[in-house]
Structure formats: structure tokens, C-alpha cells
Design an enzyme around this catalytic site. Structure first.
Site, PDB file in Angstrom:
ATOM      1  N   HIS A 199      41.566  34.101  42.487  1.00  0.00           N
ATOM      2  CA  HIS A 199      42.842  33.484  42.846  1.00  0.00           C
ATOM      3  C   HIS A 199      42.711  32.263  43.749  1.00  0.00           C
ATOM      4  O   HIS A 199      43.726  31.747  44.216  1.00  0.00           O
ATOM      5  CB  HIS A 199      43.796  34.519  43.458  1.00  0.00           C
ATOM      6  N   ARG A 207      37.402  36.968  30.665  1.00  0.00           N
ATOM      7  CA  ARG A 207      37.929  36.464  31.935  1.00  0.00           C
ATOM      8  C   ARG A 207      36.899  36.641  33.044  1.00  0.00           C
ATOM      9  O   ARG A 207      36.628  35.716  33.818  1.00  0.00           O
ATOM     10  CB  ARG A 207      39.225  37.208  32.276  1.00  0.00           C
ATOM     11  N   GLN A 249      40.709  44.761  40.899  1.00  0.00           N
ATOM     12  CA  GLN A 249      39.329  44.824  41.378  1.00  0.00           C
ATOM     13  C   GLN A 249      39.287  45.235  42.846  1.00  0.00           C
ATOM     14  O   GLN A 249      40.157  44.868  43.634  1.00  0.00           O
ATOM     15  CB  GLN A 249      38.646  43.470  41.216  1.00  0.00           C
ATOM     16  N   SER A 279      46.774  41.605  40.719  1.00  0.00           N
ATOM     17  CA  SER A 279      45.688  40.777  40.185  1.00  0.00           C
ATOM     18  C   SER A 279      45.336  41.231  38.765  1.00  0.00           C
ATOM     19  O   SER A 279      46.170  41.181  37.870  1.00  0.00           O
ATOM     20  CB  SER A 279      44.484  40.832  41.131  1.00  0.00           C
ATOM     21  N   LEU A 280      44.123  41.724  38.549  1.00  0.00           N
ATOM     22  CA  LEU A 280      43.749  42.230  37.229  1.00  0.00           C
ATOM     23  C   LEU A 280      44.718  43.302  36.738  1.00  0.00           C
ATOM     24  O   LEU A 280      44.970  43.427  35.535  1.00  0.00           O
ATOM     25  CB  LEU A 280      42.329  42.805  37.271  1.00  0.00           C
TER      26      LEU A 280
END
Length: 315
Positions: A200, A116, A10, A91-92
Site C-alpha cells: 500500500h 499480485r 497478510q 488489504s488482501l
């Protein structure tokens, strides 16, 4: 030279992304059509035309970035790009890496990341949480600023991206206080990011707990290519993947450590596979990354240059 592939998360989304590839590669439209069928709306139209505010919503951004990364990967392979020796996602992007490493089916991953994103936004409503990038301060200084700014709220370092570049996340008010404290400590820049959930951070644990049941039922195979987890370890099987995708939702991403691990494993070519060139820029700031050949796949010409550097054969 040994190739490692990096998949963005993202923040790298933009209206019009992948237009240069889509103009010459039907695989892009076909990949977005697969995702659109699973989602029930035209994801490709949204990525082409916006509005930007809708694309920035977490539950839309996540399937959009996953699809964009997979589409770029498919174009890479279609054009003869080599299989990497290592993969990692920021991350993603970890989900994208696992799809491209054939550990998770694309359709299942699309449904999962949409859920999610929904759970993340549900855990912290839009406006209540935020993220910010802090440039020009050491890790310890940023951590100290967060501790001072928190009060009875949450703000913490969540993305250790490169020396002198951290991302913090938490409650919006605490983020603003931390930005001020980082600037007072001499940060070169301290700016809010276009993300609608505090990824996170500890605020995401309720979302992770809700996601855990979906992860338990997710069909997972051993990756065809070693994939690094959020904490720089290498996934060794399906249960480790399910567990890692749970923990990474509310624990920091150690991106600098991930890139360092890939370099130490022999990677001499680092290629960012997906929209933008954020990860390519970070790689050049990480010790050892300056000596690697670093590429971002932004258009057919940059793909050809990366393929040549990696010795792509399509094997």
C-alpha cells in the site's frame, strides 16, 4: 442483529492455521485442494507444516490467506451461519470478501493474488522494503515522523487501523528511521511486521500497473452482498471493483473508516472470518465497535457462539 463479516489479510497467517476446523470439517481440506490444483503445489501441507519463512513470502501468503478465509466462510455457511448484510476485507482480505460475495470466482482469485504477490515482490525485492506497526501515537504524529524520516526514500502511513494504531511502509532504511522517531515521540510500540513487501505504499505502483492488465481481463460480477473497498466506499459494480483492486495496491487502507461505515449502516455483530483475531481486536478499539458483538472464528466453538449472536439460519 445485523451481521457484517470481516476478512483478514497478510500478517494473520501462521503455520497450523485452521487446524481446529480441519479436524472436523472436510470442507477445509477440499478448499485447499482446489487452491493447490490451481497453484501447482500443496498449499495445505505448507500451511500445516511450514516452514514459516516460506509461508511468509508474499506470493505464498496471499493465496494462503485467501484460501483460509474462503475455507472459513464455507464452514460458516455449512454450519448454518447467516449471510451478512455487509462484507469488508483488510488489504488482501478485500479479495476474499469479493470471492465470498460471489463477485469473483475462487480459482480466478487464487491465480490473481499469486500474480499480485509475485509482482509486489518483483517491484521491491525482499529486504529492500518493510512495514511496521506504530501503537500509541495519533495519525498526524505518525505522518510527521514519516515525513521527517523519508529523506530521498519512501516511508508513509498505509493502514489506518484504529485510533492510535497505524502501519507504515516503505524502504527498509526509512522504516527504521521512522520507528526511531515514533519511539522518540512517545509511541507505546513500534515494531517491524512479518511481511516481505511494503504493501500500500507508493513503491507498489509499478506492481499495480502490471496487475492492471490482469484485472481488465478478470471476470467480475456485482457482489451478492455489499462489499466495502479499501477507502470505505461500497463497490457498485464490476468496473468499480477492477479499479479499486488497482488503486488499493498503492494507496492506504482506511480500516477504521470501513468498520465505522459498517457500524453506521446498522451492523451490530462483527465477525472476523479467517485465521487469527487481529480484526476483532481492532474493531473493539474503534468508536462504536465497543458496543457491537465482536467475534473471531477460531474454532467450531467460537463459530457456534458467533452464529448464535448473528441469528444464523443458513439462509
Amino acid at each position: 442483529m445485523t451481521l457484517a463479516m470481516m476478512f483478514p489479510g497478510q500478517g494473520s497467517q501462521s503455520v497450523g492455521m485452521l487446524a481446529a476446523f480441519a479436524a472436523v470439517e472436510p470442507l477445509v481440506g477440499a478448499t485447499f485442494a482446489e487452491a493447490s490444483a490451481a497453484l501447482g503445489f500443496d498449499l495445505w501441507q505448507l500451511c500445516r507444516e511450514g516452514p514459516e519463512e516460506r509461508l511468509a513470502e508474499t506470493e505464498v501468503t496471499q493465496p494462503a490467506m485467501l484460501t483460509a478465509g474462503v475455507a472459513t466462510w464455507r464452514v460458516w455457511r455449512q454450519r448454518g451461519g447467516a449471510m451478512p448484510a455487509r462484507m469488508a476485507g483488510h488489504s488482501l482480505g478485500e479479495y476474499t470478501a469479493l470471492v465470498c460475495a460471489e463477485a469473483i470466482e475462487f480459482g480466478a482469485a487464487i491465480a490473481l493474488v499469486r500474480e499480485r504477490g509475485r509482482l509486489m515482490q518483483q517491484a521491491v525485492p525482499a529486504g529492500a522494503g518493510a512495514m511496521a506497526a506504530i501503537l500509541g501515537l495519533g495519525d498526524a504524529e505518525v505522518e510527521a515522523a514519516c515525513a521527517e524520516a523519508a529523506g530521498d526514500e519512501v516511508v508513509e502511513a498505509v493502514n489506518y487501523n484504529a485510533p492510535g494504531q497505524l502501519v507504515i511502509a516503505g524502504h527498509s532504511g526509512a522504516i527504521q528511521r521512522a520507528i526511531g522517531l515514533c519511539r522518540a515521540r512517545g509511541a507505546r510500540r513500534a515494531v517491524l511486521l512479518p511481511v516481505s513487501a511494503p504493501c500500500h505504499s507508493r513503491l507498489m505502483q509499478p506492481a499495480a500497473d502490471s496487475l492492471r492488465q490482469r484485472l481488465a481481463a478478470l471476470p467480475v460480477r456485482a457482489p451478492r452482498v455489499p462489499v466495502h473497498s479499501f477507502d470505505a466506499a461500497v463497490y457498485d459494480g464490476p468496473e468499480a471493483i477492477r479499479s479499486g483492486l488497482y488503486w488499493q495496491l498503492f494507496r492506504p487502507v482506511r480500516w477504521a473508516a470501513i468498520v465505522t461505515a459498517m457500524l453506521q449502516a446498522g451492523a451490530g455483530v462483527l465477525v472476523e472470518c479467517g485465521p487469527g483475531k487481529v480484526l476483532a481486536g481492532l474493531a473493539r478499539r474503534i468508536p462504536g465497535g465497543r458496543n457491537a458483538a465482536v467475534h473471531a472464528l477460531e474454532d467450531p466453538e467460537s463459530l457456534d457462539a458467533a452464529r448464535s449472536a448473528a441469528g444464523g439460519t443458513g439462509a
